[in-house]
Design a protein around this motif. Structure first.
Motif, PDB file in Angstrom:
ATOM      1  N   VAL A 169       0.888  -1.339  -0.208  1.00  0.00           N
ATOM      2  CA  VAL A 169       0.495  -0.026   0.158  1.00  0.00           C
ATOM      3  C   VAL A 169       1.032   1.547   0.685  1.00  0.00           C
ATOM      4  CG1 VAL A 169      -1.883   1.350   1.140  1.00  0.00           C
ATOM      5  CG2 VAL A 169      -2.035  -0.898   1.187  1.00  0.00           C
ATOM      6  N   LEU A 170       0.622   2.027  -0.989  1.00  0.00           N
ATOM      7  CA  LEU A 170       1.598   3.372  -1.107  1.00  0.00           C
ATOM      8  C   LEU A 170       0.745   4.929  -0.539  1.00  0.00           C
ATOM      9  CD1 LEU A 170       3.008   1.427  -3.979  1.00  0.00           C
ATOM     10  CD2 LEU A 170       4.331   3.006  -2.829  1.00  0.00           C
ATOM     11  N   PHE A 171       1.382   5.016   0.143  1.00  0.00           N
ATOM     12  CA  PHE A 171       0.754   7.158   0.209  1.00  0.00           C
ATOM     13  C   PHE A 171       0.653   7.314  -0.995  1.00  0.00           C
ATOM     14  CE2 PHE A 171       0.673  11.472   1.192  1.00  0.00           C
ATOM     15  CZ  PHE A 171      -0.055  11.835   2.378  1.00  0.00           C
ATOM     16  N   ALA A 172      -0.488   8.038  -1.198  1.00  0.00           N
ATOM     17  CA  ALA A 172       0.057   9.313  -2.827  1.00  0.00           C
ATOM     18  C   ALA A 172       0.345  10.654  -2.787  1.00  0.00           C
ATOM     19  CB  ALA A 172      -1.978   8.266  -3.873  1.00  0.00           C
ATOM     20  N   VAL A 173       1.078  10.616  -2.960  1.00  0.00           N
ATOM     21  CA  VAL A 173       2.117  12.009  -2.571  1.00  0.00           C
ATOM     22  C   VAL A 173       1.053  13.367  -3.485  1.00  0.00           C
ATOM     23  CG1 VAL A 173       3.977  13.510  -2.538  1.00  0.00           C
ATOM     24  CG2 VAL A 173       4.353  11.919  -1.972  1.00  0.00           C
ATOM     25  N   ASP A 174       0.356  12.525  -4.952  1.00  0.00           N
ATOM     26  CA  ASP A 174       0.142  13.810  -5.801  1.00  0.00           C
ATOM     27  C   ASP A 174      -1.573  14.353  -5.131  1.00  0.00           C
ATOM     28  OD1 ASP A 174       1.822  14.651  -7.454  1.00  0.00           O
ATOM     29  OD2 ASP A 174       1.254  12.539  -8.575  1.00  0.00           O
ATOM     30  N   SER A 175      -2.018  13.407  -4.102  1.00  0.00           N
ATOM     31  CA  SER A 175      -2.702  13.755  -3.353  1.00  0.00           C
ATOM     32  C   SER A 175      -3.399  15.101  -2.481  1.00  0.00           C
ATOM     33  CB  SER A 175      -4.039  12.590  -2.537  1.00  0.00           C
ATOM     34  OG  SER A 175      -2.987  12.741  -1.253  1.00  0.00           O
ATOM     35  N   TRP A 176      -1.669  14.751  -1.662  1.00  0.00           N
ATOM     36  CA  TRP A 176      -1.751  16.294  -1.489  1.00  0.00           C
ATOM     37  C   TRP A 176      -0.400  17.047  -0.996  1.00  0.00           C
ATOM     38  CZ3 TRP A 176       1.264  17.222   4.048  1.00  0.00           C
ATOM     39  CH2 TRP A 176       0.007  17.748   4.987  1.00  0.00           C
ATOM     40  N   LYS A 177      -0.724  17.148  -2.632  1.00  0.00           N
ATOM     41  CA  LYS A 177       0.884  18.273  -2.862  1.00  0.00           C
ATOM     42  C   LYS A 177       0.319  19.452  -2.699  1.00  0.00           C
ATOM     43  CE  LYS A 177       3.793  17.806  -7.795  1.00  0.00           C
ATOM     44  NZ  LYS A 177       3.004  17.171  -9.360  1.00  0.00           N
ATOM     45  N   GLU A 178       0.083  20.260  -1.951  1.00  0.00           N
ATOM     46  CA  GLU A 178      -0.450  21.324  -2.141  1.00  0.00           C
ATOM     47  C   GLU A 178       1.003  22.395  -0.748  1.00  0.00           C
ATOM     48  OE1 GLU A 178      -1.317  23.597  -4.549  1.00  0.00           O
ATOM     49  OE2 GLU A 178      -1.618  21.536  -5.275  1.00  0.00           O
ATOM     50  N   SER A 179       0.666  20.681   0.393  1.00  0.00           N
ATOM     51  CA  SER A 179       1.219  20.693   1.313  1.00  0.00           C
ATOM     52  C   SER A 179       2.565  19.924   1.413  1.00  0.00           C
ATOM     53  CB  SER A 179       0.386  20.347   2.638  1.00  0.00           C
ATOM     54  OG  SER A 179      -1.384  20.974   2.510  1.00  0.00           O
ATOM     55  N   TYR A 180       2.751  18.601   0.499  1.00  0.00           N
ATOM     56  CA  TYR A 180       3.896  17.589   0.988  1.00  0.00           C
ATOM     57  C   TYR A 180       4.849  18.539   0.736  1.00  0.00           C
ATOM     58  CZ  TYR A 180       6.670  13.088   0.841  1.00  0.00           C
ATOM     59  OH  TYR A 180       7.440  12.447   1.345  1.00  0.00           O
ATOM     60  N   GLY A 181       5.721  19.001   1.734  1.00  0.00           N
ATOM     61  CA  GLY A 181       7.574  18.849   1.588  1.00  0.00           C
ATOM     62  C   GLY A 181       7.693  20.623   2.422  1.00  0.00           C
ATOM     63  N   LYS A 182       7.128  20.579   3.057  1.00  0.00           N
ATOM     64  CA  LYS A 182       6.369  22.175   3.727  1.00  0.00           C
ATOM     65  C   LYS A 182       7.385  22.561   4.725  1.00  0.00           C
ATOM     66  CE  LYS A 182       2.317  24.145   2.407  1.00  0.00           C
ATOM     67  NZ  LYS A 182       0.646  24.899   3.202  1.00  0.00           N
ATOM     68  N   LEU A 183       7.516  20.841   5.595  1.00  0.00           N
ATOM     69  CA  LEU A 183       8.134  21.337   7.013  1.00  0.00           C
ATOM     70  C   LEU A 183       9.654  21.499   6.213  1.00  0.00           C
ATOM     71  CD1 LEU A 183       7.910  20.675   9.777  1.00  0.00           C
ATOM     72  CD2 LEU A 183       9.048  18.231   9.492  1.00  0.00           C
ATOM     73  N   SER A 184       9.592  20.176   5.794  1.00  0.00           N
ATOM     74  CA  SER A 184      11.818  20.825   4.975  1.00  0.00           C
ATOM     75  C   SER A 184      12.105  21.575   3.733  1.00  0.00           C
ATOM     76  CB  SER A 184      12.450  19.339   4.486  1.00  0.00           C
ATOM     77  OG  SER A 184      11.281  18.607   2.922  1.00  0.00           O
TER      78      SER A 184
END
Length: 460
Positions: free
Chosen positions: A149-164
């Motif tokens: 099972v994989l997490f779909a990063v595109d489904s949360w693309k706006e916020s993914y990467g904000k921390l780093s």
């Protein structure tokens, strides 16, 4: 007791600002810290976040009251490194993880770290992980493919990467991502993977398998602290991908942007100015240092001399100076009752994003002013000068007169026989145990130095 009027400020990685800490609920302050993967002894770098977040835990307890702070730190006890260790050693996985978990608690206890309120092991929370993964699939944030099972990063693309502070496109360009035919996007990460018969596995809707690394912290923090809590901490090596992926999973499962409010990351540790590595021969476990005669309290003080957001350099010189400082402070506070609370300047420094270096400067000032009671209360807040941590300092006051007499007699005899081998042997053994040997016509004096280890005197 609480000193609620103290304003705590913390550097929030999420906003890249130092912010006033305002808990969601002042009578239920909650903190989660990523703990160790248990397949071996903790090395010196592993101990840094433990000491850093122990200090924060002590500060929160001081300000809000001991019963009003909940601290959870996990043990990762399902992992490919553990599986490899079991395969190489022929020992059962459960035996390895139980032993190394206890080693970790023992070694961190020697450094004066309080045990967290919750210490969940990943293997105890597999059903909660399966439920969270199922929920993510239902909400369109994850997909099953070939037993994974994989997490779909595109489904949360706006916020993914904000921390780093990275964009998904930058990450794909620069990342060493695991390319797999079943991934829709190279950045998609594993929530569940299949297990072969010889590996640990649990039944799931996607077949027998085991969780990916990141999902455990999301599921355990949700279970123990709720969907929103105050502080999430760890080493800055975990910021990406681990913490980034935790945020993605948890926010998507929660259906909003809630998860941890304040993110704190400590910097890495070096040894004698170089990155710790086995090839350089400067790789130490905490147990190695303890066995070499460095007291846990001394290691703790060395750690606290550097601000948690700066790289820390462990050196032998610092350890010797820390030992001398602690002996002086312990002599000054012997038999003294601590003041009713830590000095105001100490609390102010600690509340300013855990400025432990500033705290130690204040402790030196209190010592110089002869304020033994204030010094003791203030040091206790940092986990220093406590009775539990003091056995090493009491040790060297052991009676060394017998050793002094033996060496003096051996020396007198050698003066007559001109045969000095026994004197040299005794002297070398005493120095090896960490004693300074002072010989004069009047007699012999043995002075415990840094790293004095009474165990080395046995059988002399």
């Amino acid at each position: 007791m609480g000193t609620m009027d103290i304003e705590i400020k913390l550097q929030n990685t999420k906003t890249r600002k130092k912010e006033v800490f305002e808990p969601i609920n002042a009578s239920d302050v909650r903190m989660y810290v990523c703990g160790p993967t248990v397949y071996d002894r903790a090395h010196l770098g592993n101990a840094r976040p433990v000491v850093v977040f122990d200090v924060l835990y002590r500060l929160l307890r001081e300000v809000y009251g001991a019963g009003k702070v909940t601290y959870a730190r996990n043990f990762t006890d399902v992992d490919d490194k553990i599986n490899a260790r079991a395969a190489a050693s022929g020992r059962p996985i459960g035996e390895i993880t139980a032993e190394t978990t206890q080693w970790f608690l023992d070694d961190m206890g020697e450094l004066g770290a309080l045990q967290p309120n919750h210490m969940p092991r990943a293997t105890e929370y597999i059903p909660q992980m399966v439920a969270m993964i199922d929920d993510l699939i239902a909400k369109g944030h994850a997909y099953a493919a070939e037993g994974h099972v994989l997490f779909a990063v595109d489904s949360w693309k706006e916020s993914y990467g904000k921390l780093s502070g990275r964009s998904v496109d930058d990450m794909i360009a620069g990342a060493r991502v695991e390319v797999a035919p079943y991934k829709k996007n190279p950045m998609d990460f594993v929530l569940w993977k299949p297990s072969t018969d010889d590996l640990p596995g649990w039944d799931s809707p996607w077949g027998r398998g085991r969780p990916g690394w990141h999902i455990e912290c999301s599921a355990m923090s949700y279970e123990l602290l709720g969907e929103t809590f105050d502080i999430h901490g760890g080493g800055n090596d975990l910021m990406f991908p681990h913490h980034e992926n935790e945020i993605a999973q948890s926010c998507c499962a929660n259906g909003d942007d809630s998860f941890a409010r304040y993110w704190l990351h400590n910097e890495m540790l070096q040894v004698e100015g170089k990155k710790m590595s086995k090839s350089l021969g400067n790789f130490f476990t905490v147990r190695d240092l303890l066995d070499q005669g460095y007291p846990g309290e001394v290691i703790r003080l060395v750690f606290l001399q550097t601000h948690y957001r700066k790289p820390m350099d462990w050196t032998d010189k610092k350890a010797k100076e820390a030992e001398a400082t602690l002996r002086k402070w312990r002599a000054l506070t012997a038999g003294i009752e601590p003041a009713s609370s830590a000095a105001a300047a100490v609390l102010a420094a600690l509340a300013d994003d855990l400025n432990t270096a500033g705290v130690i400067a204040e402790l030196h000032r209190l010592a110089a002013a002869g304020d033994a009671a204030g010094l003791l209360a203030s040091a206790n807040l940092l986990g220093l000068l406590t009775d539990e941590m003091g056995a090493w300092a009491a040790g060297p006051s052991m009676d060394l007169s017998g050793y002094e007499e033996s060496l003096f007699k051996a020396r007198q005899k050698a003066m007559e026989t001109k045969e000095f081998s026994e004197v040299d042997r005794l002297k070398a053994a005493l120095i090896e145990a960490g004693l300074e040997v002072r010989m004069s016509k009047a007699g012999v004096e043995l002075v415990p130095g840094a790293g004095f280890n009474p165990a080395k005197l046995e059988g002399l």
